[in-house]
Write a protein that holds these residues in place. Structure first.
Motif, PDB file in Angstrom:
ATOM      1  N   GLN A 118      -1.750   8.317   9.095  1.00  0.00           N
ATOM      2  CA  GLN A 118      -1.521   8.148   7.665  1.00  0.00           C
ATOM      3  C   GLN A 118      -2.836   7.935   6.931  1.00  0.00           C
ATOM      4  O   GLN A 118      -3.814   7.444   7.488  1.00  0.00           O
ATOM      5  CB  GLN A 118      -0.628   6.929   7.406  1.00  0.00           C
ATOM      6  CG  GLN A 118       0.725   6.982   8.066  1.00  0.00           C
ATOM      7  CD  GLN A 118       1.427   5.637   7.973  1.00  0.00           C
ATOM      8  OE1 GLN A 118       0.811   4.619   7.712  1.00  0.00           O
ATOM      9  NE2 GLN A 118       2.732   5.650   8.189  1.00  0.00           N
ATOM     10  N   ARG A 127       1.286   5.007   1.622  1.00  0.00           N
ATOM     11  CA  ARG A 127       0.992   5.657   2.898  1.00  0.00           C
ATOM     12  C   ARG A 127       1.232   7.154   2.731  1.00  0.00           C
ATOM     13  O   ARG A 127       2.360   7.592   2.562  1.00  0.00           O
ATOM     14  CB  ARG A 127       1.903   5.110   3.996  1.00  0.00           C
ATOM     15  CG  ARG A 127       1.729   3.640   4.282  1.00  0.00           C
ATOM     16  CD  ARG A 127       2.685   3.212   5.382  1.00  0.00           C
ATOM     17  NE  ARG A 127       2.486   1.845   5.780  1.00  0.00           N
ATOM     18  CZ  ARG A 127       3.060   1.297   6.847  1.00  0.00           C
ATOM     19  NH1 ARG A 127       3.862   2.034   7.598  1.00  0.00           N
ATOM     20  NH2 ARG A 127       2.841   0.050   7.161  1.00  0.00           N
ATOM     21  N   ARG A 153       0.799  -1.207   0.000  1.00  0.00           N
ATOM     22  CA  ARG A 153       0.000   0.000   0.000  1.00  0.00           C
ATOM     23  C   ARG A 153       0.841   1.269   0.000  1.00  0.00           C
ATOM     24  O   ARG A 153       2.003   1.276   0.384  1.00  0.00           O
ATOM     25  CB  ARG A 153      -0.939   0.032   1.206  1.00  0.00           C
ATOM     26  CG  ARG A 153      -0.224   0.130   2.524  1.00  0.00           C
ATOM     27  CD  ARG A 153      -1.220  -0.122   3.645  1.00  0.00           C
ATOM     28  NE  ARG A 153      -0.609  -0.028   4.951  1.00  0.00           N
ATOM     29  CZ  ARG A 153       0.088  -1.005   5.509  1.00  0.00           C
ATOM     30  NH1 ARG A 153       0.284  -2.119   4.856  1.00  0.00           N
ATOM     31  NH2 ARG A 153       0.596  -0.861   6.706  1.00  0.00           N
ATOM     32  N   GLN A 185      -3.949   5.623   4.069  1.00  0.00           N
ATOM     33  CA  GLN A 185      -3.382   4.416   3.493  1.00  0.00           C
ATOM     34  C   GLN A 185      -4.260   3.899   2.351  1.00  0.00           C
ATOM     35  O   GLN A 185      -5.468   3.751   2.496  1.00  0.00           O
ATOM     36  CB  GLN A 185      -3.234   3.343   4.569  1.00  0.00           C
ATOM     37  CG  GLN A 185      -2.384   3.797   5.750  1.00  0.00           C
ATOM     38  CD  GLN A 185      -2.338   2.782   6.859  1.00  0.00           C
ATOM     39  OE1 GLN A 185      -3.086   1.812   6.860  1.00  0.00           O
ATOM     40  NE2 GLN A 185      -1.450   2.995   7.817  1.00  0.00           N
TER      41      GLN A 185
END
Length: 646
Positions: free
Chosen positions: A234, A205, A203, A236
């Motif tokens: 974050q 961030r 992912r 994400q």
């Protein structure tokens, strides 16, 4: 186009352990199959072997994840533990590198399972086929919940082979990486809203300047995005196995060169301003506090409810404080808060990577009866520790000192391991760590918080004498901030002294409504959350706050979702202003909604002061709830982040 199947391709257990169904894994990205079909293992040994024969195509910088590709074009992800990216590779030792060709069952790594568990991380080893949707015709798995030795065949795979499709040539998704990267950038508020971006195994961030500008729905609908969540300060975006390509395509669109990129989440992201760094560190600190408190939130909420019920029963003369029933129930409710440092030491240590048992002992030392009694006599008796004077304070229910101790503990432990001979570490290391951490708290942190809280108490008393309305506004707005850092203890003696000498306390009336505000903000979660467990916990936390116990609401929800804390602080500031203008008074060491009898004026009964209490407190509740509902629009309330730290 007709589809044919190949011969069966064997897959072996990557570690000796119990094989579990992927759907039972606690991390929803894996359990929902977003990273492909597969299985998990609860390891019983430290040795990790290659699950298939093929090429090592990827190794995470933090060594917790490896990628493999077979000659048939199957791509495998081997993930060692959950959230282990935070351990910076410490528990892992690899014997292969990218580009190596391995045989199924070949030793490729050592995973220190005990160290991972001691750091509070799940040790589950996950194995998934990341391109299963395109390649796999059938996956035949051995029986779950059985123990298989490493290298034992646990699965067979047959391939999908279209007549015009060559092995190993899986094409990109319909949306190109450059187009997807640009769409994500625009959906999170544009380049100007992105402070920095990093990526891990699955992912992107983002650290956003204004997280409210990000459109969760728009991002989630993009072709190529698997999941969206907000966690740990974050934003994400789960991409999957192509995250590196999307990240690389995003850099030039943000005006960042490839040489400047941060390739792994174990690195600190770049920060443009001093205040950005401060805010990030503060967010991390609050994140640690809320993560450490969350496992015991339901217990705190229940104890708070019990205390409220006991107060009401005693207030209505239904139970005497001298009865055995009261003594036992009061002990149950008090013990949870009295020994909070013990529990918090354990949970904070698990979150920060220090020894949980050692930190629990530190909490026990701070709540040791002899030290508590010495703190109560600190004005007339002085004690020292190795010649250094101690300014004792009551650490029961303390939060801030234990967070600092848990953070410091892992560094102390490392230093002691380097300084002590191996044959002495088993006996001396834990007790020396306890002695050192207790000394730091009693000599350093304790006096610091004592001086600060005393100074704040003197300033607040002077301010209230100058202007009740202004002091109500300020105290109402900042009191729960003082609670976070343990500085509110300086006001407790002021309140007790007011009640003892004057029979009333204006200050306690203002403190009382800050509890209501925290409960109102937490109640907004109960109205908004989709998960039943989150709804139940938030409502219980709100009721506990209405009974005078704010920790479940404060640490369980309002600090975790910072907008809720802002809403509660604004509401309690306005409530404090109203209470100051109406000169609302408190006549007992009680408050919030359950403590309404403490606002009935002795000898007068229900009159102007009680009406002022109703206006200020219930007005605060309505404002806190309303502000929290408005400010939390678009916020997703979850019991646990749905994203893995991959």
């Amino acid at each position: 186009m007709p589809v044919t199947t190949s011969t069966i391709i064997p897959v072996v257990a990557p570690v000796t352990g119990q094989m579990i169904n992927l759907a039972t894994v606690s991390d929803s990205v894996f359990s929902r199959g977003l990273l492909g079909a597969g299985c998990g293992f609860i390891p019983q040994t430290d040795q990790i072997v290659a699950p298939v024969a093929g090429e090592v195509t990827m190794i995470a910088k933090t060594k917790h994840a490896l990628g493999f590709k077979t000659k048939n074009g199957l791509e495998f992800l081997l993930h060692l533990g959950l959230d282990t990216v935070e351990l910076a590779g410490t528990p892992f030792r690899l014997t292969v590198k990218v580009g190596d060709h391995v045989a199924a069952g070949q030793l490729i790594a050592q995973m220190d399972v005990a160290a991972v568990a001691a750091a509070g991380k799940e040790t589950t080893v996950l194995l998934t086929i990341t391109n299963a949707a395109e390649r796999v015709h059938a996956l035949l798995l051995a029986a779950s919940n059985q123990v298989y030795p490493a290298g034992t065949v646990i699965a067979g795979i047959t391939l999908n082979l279209a007549a015009n499709h060559e092995v190993g040539t899986i094409g990109p998704p319909a949306t190109s990486t450059a187009t997807l990267a640009n769409a994500i950038i625009q959906a999170v508020g544009g380049p100007s809203n992105i402070d920095s971006v990093i990526h891990c195994m699955t992912r992107l961030r983002f650290y956003l300047k204004d997280a409210s500008l990000a459109n969760d729905v728009a991002v989630a609908r993009l072709d190529g995005v698997l999941e969206v969540a907000r966690a740990s300060g974050q934003y994400q975006v789960v991409i999957g196995s192509t995250v590196a390509e999307v990240y690389a395509a995003m850099l030039p669109q943000l005006g960042v060169s490839a040489d400047d990129k941060v390739a792994d989440s174990s690195d600190l992201p770049p920060t443009q301003t001093f205040f950005g760094k401060v805010w990030r560190r503060l967010s991390q600190f609050i994140g640690v506090m809320t993560a450490a408190m969350f496992p015991i939130i339901s217990l705190l909420a229940g104890a708070g409810l019990l205390k409220g019920v006991l107060a009401a029963i005693v207030g209505f003369k239904l139970l005497a404080t001298s009865s055995g029933t009261y003594l036992v129930l009061n002990a149950v409710s008090d013990a949870v808060f009295y020994f909070l440092p013990v529990m918090l030491g354990f949970t904070a240590a698990k979150r920060l990577g220090s020894n949980p048992v050692t930190l629990a002992v530190v909490g026990a030392v701070l709540t040791y009866p002899a030290l508590v009694n010495a703190a109560q006599k600190a004005s007339t008796a002085q004690i020292s520790f190795f010649g250094l004077p101690l300014m004792l304070m009551n650490y029961t229910a303390a939060v801030f000192p234990m967070i600092v101790a848990a953070w410091l503990g892992k560094y102390v432990e490392r230093g002691l391991k380097r300084g002590l001979p191996a044959y002495l570490q088993g006996v001396l290391l834990p007790i020396l760590e306890v002695i050192f951490l207790c000394g730091v708290i009693l000599i350093g942190i304790g006096p610091l918080t004592t001086y600060l809280s005393q100074g704040l108490a003197n300033g607040i008393v002077a301010l209230y004498r100058l202007s009740p309305a202004v002091s109500g506004l300020i105290i109402g707005g900042v009191y729960q901030v003082l609670v976070i850092f343990g500085l509110h203890w300086g006001l407790v003696p002021v309140v007790i002294n007011d009640l003892a000498t004057n029979g009333h306390s204006y200050l306690n009336a203002i403190i009382s409504l800050t509890m209501v505000a925290q409960g109102g903000a937490a109640l907004a979660v109960g109205l908004r959350a989709r998960q039943a467990r989150v709804r139940h916990l938030s409502v219980a936390a709100a009721v506990a706050a209405f009974c005078g116990i704010t920790e479940p609401a404060l640490y369980g929800f309002n600090l975790k979702y910072k907008r809720l804390f802002v809403a509660a602080s604004l509401a309690s500031a306005l409530g404090g202003l109203v209470a100051g203008l109406l000169r609302v008074n408190n006549y007992a060491l009680s408050g919030s909604l359950i403590g309404f009898p403490a606002f009935i004026t002795p000898g007068v009964g229900i009159g102007p002061n009680f009406y002022g209490y109703l206006i200020s407190h219930y007005g605060t509740l309505i404002v806190a709830l309303g502000l929290a509902l408005v400010l939390s629009l678009g916020q997703h309330f979850q019991a646990k982040s749905a994203l893995p730290t991959a």
